[in-house]
Design a protein around this motif. Structure first.
Motif, short mmCIF file in Angstrom:
data_model
loop_
_atom_site.label_atom_id
_atom_site.label_comp_id
_atom_site.label_asym_id
_atom_site.label_seq_id
_atom_site.Cartn_x
_atom_site.Cartn_y
_atom_site.Cartn_z
N HIS A 62 22.33 10.50 2.91
CA HIS A 62 22.40 11.95 3.09
C HIS A 62 21.07 12.53 3.57
N TYR A 63 19.99 11.79 3.36
CA TYR A 63 18.67 12.29 3.76
C TYR A 63 18.22 11.73 5.11
N LEU A 64 18.48 10.45 5.34
CA LEU A 64 18.03 9.80 6.58
C LEU A 64 19.15 9.58 7.58
N GLY A 65 20.41 9.70 7.14
CA GLY A 65 21.53 9.51 8.05
C GLY A 65 22.10 8.10 8.00
N GLU A 66 23.36 7.97 8.40
CA GLU A 66 24.01 6.65 8.43
C GLU A 66 23.24 5.72 9.37
N GLY A 67 23.10 4.47 8.95
CA GLY A 67 22.44 3.48 9.80
C GLY A 67 20.93 3.58 9.81
N TRP A 68 20.35 4.25 8.83
CA TRP A 68 18.89 4.42 8.78
C TRP A 68 18.16 3.11 8.59
N ASP A 69 18.86 2.10 8.03
CA ASP A 69 18.18 0.87 7.59
C ASP A 69 18.45 -0.35 8.46
N TYR A 70 18.92 -0.16 9.69
CA TYR A 70 19.04 -1.30 10.60
C TYR A 70 18.87 -0.85 12.05
N ARG A 71 18.59 -1.81 12.91
CA ARG A 71 18.41 -1.54 14.33
C ARG A 71 19.02 -2.69 15.13
N ILE A 72 19.91 -2.35 16.05
CA ILE A 72 20.52 -3.34 16.94
C ILE A 72 19.62 -3.49 18.15
N CYS A 73 19.17 -4.73 18.40
CA CYS A 73 18.15 -4.95 19.42
C CYS A 73 18.71 -5.17 20.82
N ASN A 74 19.94 -5.64 20.94
CA ASN A 74 20.50 -5.94 22.27
C ASN A 74 22.03 -5.96 22.20
N GLU A 75 22.66 -6.24 23.35
CA GLU A 75 24.12 -6.25 23.41
C GLU A 75 24.73 -7.44 22.66
N GLU A 76 23.93 -8.45 22.39
CA GLU A 76 24.42 -9.60 21.61
C GLU A 76 24.41 -9.29 20.10
N CYS A 77 23.98 -8.10 19.75
CA CYS A 77 23.96 -7.63 18.36
C CYS A 77 22.94 -8.35 17.49
N ASP A 78 21.89 -8.89 18.10
CA ASP A 78 20.77 -9.33 17.28
C ASP A 78 20.20 -8.08 16.60
N ASN A 79 19.84 -8.19 15.35
CA ASN A 79 19.45 -7.00 14.61
C ASN A 79 18.33 -7.29 13.63
N ILE A 80 17.71 -6.23 13.19
CA ILE A 80 16.69 -6.26 12.15
C ILE A 80 17.05 -5.18 11.14
N TYR A 81 17.03 -5.53 9.87
CA TYR A 81 17.47 -4.56 8.87
C TYR A 81 16.54 -4.55 7.66
N VAL A 82 16.70 -3.49 6.87
CA VAL A 82 15.89 -3.29 5.67
C VAL A 82 16.58 -3.97 4.50
N LEU A 83 15.85 -4.77 3.75
CA LEU A 83 16.39 -5.39 2.55
C LEU A 83 16.41 -4.34 1.44
N THR A 84 17.61 -3.93 1.05
CA THR A 84 17.78 -2.78 0.16
C THR A 84 16.98 -2.88 -1.14
#
Length: 239
Positions: free
Chosen positions: A160-182
């Motif tokens: 509610h403060y940072l928005g949906e998806g605040w803790d990950y980032r999709i790097c390319n079309e192959e869906c390689d990603n980097i995320y925050v360990l909760t």
């Protein structure tokens, strides 16, 4: 059938004077009896006021349709309760200037990295009022003389403060990603050290300090993922 328990006769309480003599009544002590007392223990006061509280939906009630069990974020689990679904309202994200700045800083830190499980520590100036909004989404984890460290148990607590998806980032079309360990998310507020400076005068200089306000430290561990993690990014309560 139940087990029978032996009955015990009540234990008689003896009344003793200050010198240890047993007497028949308190009256014989000339109203000077010292009754046993318990030392009052400090008790933490918790109270509810009318208003809206942020909640985390735990699960649907399997016995009653239209009811869900909720946890009130920032409160003890003993206050978890089952309420009607219609009592839950979705409020628009505040989108304050600082919440945008923090969300962007988190996304920027989730760039391609060579180190696995690397620690990220963000430090941003923040007002005390703004920090109160953020801390309401966390749970106190550690209290020291100078600060209170907050953690989160679910990524939804900051949605509610940072928005949906605040803790990950999709790097390319192959869906390689980097995320925050909760489980590694921590944040706290502290007062920044004043900046020392000198003011020039025609015949002397004077030392003075410039107040630099408060600073937020927001830290977490980032992890690398791939397409197989997409379902987890979209649906899991924890990463």
């Amino acid at each position: 059938m139940g087990n029978k328990m032996a009955t015990r006769s009540p234990r008689l309480r003896q009344i003793k004077s200050k010198n240890g003599d047993v007497v028949d009544s308190y009256h014989e002590l000339n109203n000077t009896a010292h009754f046993p007392i318990a030392r009052a223990r400090p008790r933490q006061l918790e109270s509810w006021t009318t208003g809206i509280y942020p909640v985390e939906i735990l699960h649907n009630d399997h016995e009653r349709s239209g009811y869900v069990k909720v946890h009130y974020i920032g409160w003890n689990k003993k206050y978890d309760e089952t309420i009607k679904t219609e009592e839950i309202v979705t409020l628009p994200r505040p989108f304050t200037t600082f919440s945008k700045k923090l969300a962007v800083a988190i996304k920027e830190s989730l760039g391609p990295c060579s180190k696995v499980d690397s620690l990220v520590k963000l430090k941003l100036p923040i007002s005390e009022e703004e920090y109160n909004l953020l801390s309401n989404s966390g749970t106190p984890h550690k209290v020291t003389r100078t600060k209170t460290v907050y953690k989160i148990s679910s990524r939804n607590q900051l949605n509610h403060y940072l928005g949906e998806g605040w803790d990950y980032r999709i790097c390319n079309e192959e869906c390689d990603n980097i995320y925050v360990l909760t489980s590694t998310v921590k944040f706290y507020l502290h007062v920044r050290k004043p900046l020392e400076d000198y003011q020039l005068f025609p015949d002397h200089v004077e030392k003075y300090r410039i107040d630099r306000g408060f600073q937020l430290t927001f830290s977490f561990v980032r992890k690398c993922g791939n397409r197989s993690d997409v379902n987890k990014l979209l649906n899991s309560d924890k990463l």
